[in-house]
Motif scaffolding. Structure first.
Motif, PDB file in Angstrom:
ATOM      1  N   GLN A   1       0.964  -1.423  -0.176  1.00 20.16           N
ATOM      2  CA  GLN A   1       0.043  -0.251   0.059  1.00 20.16           C
ATOM      3  C   GLN A   1       0.734   1.183  -0.025  1.00 20.16           C
ATOM      4  O   GLN A   1       1.597   1.234   0.911  1.00 20.16           O
ATOM      5  CB  GLN A   1      -1.130  -0.022   1.258  1.00 20.16           C
ATOM      6  CG  GLN A   1      -1.800   1.162   1.437  1.00 20.16           C
ATOM      7  CD  GLN A   1      -2.845   1.218   2.459  1.00 20.16           C
ATOM      8  OE1 GLN A   1      -2.605   0.172   3.446  1.00 20.16           O
ATOM      9  NE2 GLN A   1      -3.698   1.930   2.583  1.00 20.16           N
ATOM     10  N   SER A   2       0.638   2.017  -0.901  1.00 23.21           N
ATOM     11  CA  SER A   2       1.399   3.310  -1.135  1.00 23.21           C
ATOM     12  C   SER A   2       1.176   4.344   0.221  1.00 23.21           C
ATOM     13  O   SER A   2      -0.319   4.468   0.383  1.00 23.21           O
ATOM     14  CB  SER A   2       1.179   3.841  -2.301  1.00 23.21           C
ATOM     15  OG  SER A   2       1.790   3.252  -3.374  1.00 23.21           O
ATOM     16  N   ILE A   3       1.941   4.856   0.908  1.00 19.63           N
ATOM     17  CA  ILE A   3       1.782   5.753   1.908  1.00 19.63           C
ATOM     18  C   ILE A   3       1.996   7.230   1.756  1.00 19.63           C
ATOM     19  O   ILE A   3       0.973   8.094   1.879  1.00 19.63           O
ATOM     20  CB  ILE A   3       2.374   5.517   3.130  1.00 19.63           C
ATOM     21  CG1 ILE A   3       2.120   3.988   3.577  1.00 19.63           C
ATOM     22  CG2 ILE A   3       2.285   6.438   4.244  1.00 19.63           C
ATOM     23  CD1 ILE A   3       3.030   3.454   4.691  1.00 19.63           C
ATOM     24  N   THR A   4       3.195   7.517   1.139  1.00 17.35           N
ATOM     25  CA  THR A   4       3.521   9.014   0.679  1.00 17.35           C
ATOM     26  C   THR A   4       4.340   8.912  -0.355  1.00 17.35           C
ATOM     27  O   THR A   4       5.021   7.798  -0.680  1.00 17.35           O
ATOM     28  CB  THR A   4       3.845   9.576   1.910  1.00 17.35           C
ATOM     29  OG1 THR A   4       3.757  11.003   1.595  1.00 17.35           O
ATOM     30  CG2 THR A   4       5.097   9.025   2.174  1.00 17.35           C
ATOM     31  N   VAL A   5       4.525  10.236  -0.934  1.00 18.50           N
ATOM     32  CA  VAL A   5       5.364  10.362  -2.086  1.00 18.50           C
ATOM     33  C   VAL A   5       6.503  11.262  -1.623  1.00 18.50           C
ATOM     34  O   VAL A   5       6.182  12.188  -0.775  1.00 18.50           O
ATOM     35  CB  VAL A   5       4.956  11.208  -3.346  1.00 18.50           C
ATOM     36  CG1 VAL A   5       5.822  11.260  -4.258  1.00 18.50           C
ATOM     37  CG2 VAL A   5       3.820  10.145  -3.803  1.00 18.50           C
ATOM     38  N   MET A   6       7.824  11.039  -1.664  1.00 16.53           N
ATOM     39  CA  MET A   6       8.913  11.973  -1.145  1.00 16.53           C
ATOM     40  C   MET A   6      10.044  11.971  -2.146  1.00 16.53           C
ATOM     41  O   MET A   6      10.097  11.211  -3.248  1.00 16.53           O
ATOM     42  CB  MET A   6       9.603  11.253   0.188  1.00 16.53           C
ATOM     43  CG  MET A   6      10.023   9.784   0.089  1.00 16.53           C
ATOM     44  SD  MET A   6      10.036   9.365   1.699  1.00 16.53           S
ATOM     45  CE  MET A   6      10.701   7.734   1.333  1.00 16.53           C
TER      46      MET A   6
ATOM     47  N   VAL B   1       8.045   6.781  -3.662  1.00  9.18           N
ATOM     48  CA  VAL B   1       7.031   6.129  -3.085  1.00  9.18           C
ATOM     49  C   VAL B   1       7.285   5.459  -1.689  1.00  9.18           C
ATOM     50  O   VAL B   1       7.943   4.429  -1.779  1.00  9.18           O
ATOM     51  CB  VAL B   1       6.115   5.471  -3.850  1.00  9.18           C
ATOM     52  CG1 VAL B   1       4.762   5.264  -3.098  1.00  9.18           C
ATOM     53  CG2 VAL B   1       5.404   6.366  -5.129  1.00  9.18           C
ATOM     54  N   LEU B   2       6.873   5.728  -0.463  1.00 11.40           N
ATOM     55  CA  LEU B   2       7.233   5.143   0.605  1.00 11.40           C
ATOM     56  C   LEU B   2       5.869   4.134   0.639  1.00 11.40           C
ATOM     57  O   LEU B   2       4.525   4.366   0.635  1.00 11.40           O
ATOM     58  CB  LEU B   2       6.896   5.973   1.918  1.00 11.40           C
ATOM     59  CG  LEU B   2       7.234   5.052   3.252  1.00 11.40           C
ATOM     60  CD1 LEU B   2       8.479   4.179   3.285  1.00 11.40           C
ATOM     61  CD2 LEU B   2       6.956   6.094   4.363  1.00 11.40           C
ATOM     62  N   GLN B   3       6.066   2.682   0.616  1.00  9.10           N
ATOM     63  CA  GLN B   3       5.074   1.521   0.557  1.00  9.10           C
ATOM     64  C   GLN B   3       5.190   0.850   1.954  1.00  9.10           C
ATOM     65  O   GLN B   3       6.263   0.679   2.501  1.00  9.10           O
ATOM     66  CB  GLN B   3       5.073   0.892  -0.414  1.00  9.10           C
ATOM     67  CG  GLN B   3       4.796   1.471  -1.656  1.00  9.10           C
ATOM     68  CD  GLN B   3       4.672   0.660  -2.923  1.00  9.10           C
ATOM     69  OE1 GLN B   3       5.391  -0.398  -3.030  1.00  9.10           O
ATOM     70  NE2 GLN B   3       4.162   0.911  -3.943  1.00  9.10           N
ATOM     71  N   GLN B   4       3.788   0.372   2.372  1.00  8.02           N
ATOM     72  CA  GLN B   4       3.823  -0.616   3.587  1.00  8.02           C
ATOM     73  C   GLN B   4       3.288  -1.670   2.991  1.00  8.02           C
ATOM     74  O   GLN B   4       2.340  -1.812   2.359  1.00  8.02           O
ATOM     75  CB  GLN B   4       3.241   0.118   4.791  1.00  8.02           C
ATOM     76  CG  GLN B   4       3.031  -0.729   5.875  1.00  8.02           C
ATOM     77  CD  GLN B   4       2.343  -0.009   7.120  1.00  8.02           C
ATOM     78  OE1 GLN B   4       1.708   1.097   6.839  1.00  8.02           O
ATOM     79  NE2 GLN B   4       2.563  -0.311   8.258  1.00  8.02           N
TER      80      GLN B   4
ATOM     81  N   HIS C   1       8.468  -2.108   5.404  1.00  8.26           N
ATOM     82  CA  HIS C   1       8.219  -0.907   4.548  1.00  8.26           C
ATOM     83  C   HIS C   1       9.398  -1.146   3.222  1.00  8.26           C
ATOM     84  O   HIS C   1      10.233  -1.565   3.463  1.00  8.26           O
ATOM     85  CB  HIS C   1       8.517   0.201   5.272  1.00  8.26           C
ATOM     86  CG  HIS C   1       7.312   0.507   6.231  1.00  8.26           C
ATOM     87  ND1 HIS C   1       7.291   0.005   7.426  1.00  8.26           N
ATOM     88  CD2 HIS C   1       6.289   1.429   6.121  1.00  8.26           C
ATOM     89  CE1 HIS C   1       6.281   0.281   8.281  1.00  8.26           C
ATOM     90  NE2 HIS C   1       5.842   1.297   7.359  1.00  8.26           N
TER      91      HIS C   1
END
Length: 58
Positions: free
Chosen positions: A7-12, A21-24, A47
């Motif tokens: 699941q994508s959490i945020t873009v950095m 993309v930070l994914q968990q 992650h």
């Protein structure tokens, strides 16, 4: 029925300014009746950081 997915959490941005993309990882629970049946997800403690260009076709 259960499966695992990301699941994508945020873009950095990294040090060079490239978007990532930070994914968990999540465990997906479904009722098993059909793919459209409501279910729920449970976040896991794994992650990863993925370049945006690897996720979408630009």
């Amino acid at each position: 029925m259960e499966e695992e997915s990301w699941q994508s959490i945020t873009v950095m941005e990294d040090k060079n300014g490239e978007p990532h993309v930070l994914q968990q990882k999540v465990k997906v629970y479904t009722s098993g009746v059909s793919e459209e049946s409501p279910g729920y997800t449970k976040p896991l403690m794994k992650h990863r950081i993925v370049p945006v260009k690897d996720i979408v076709n630009l």
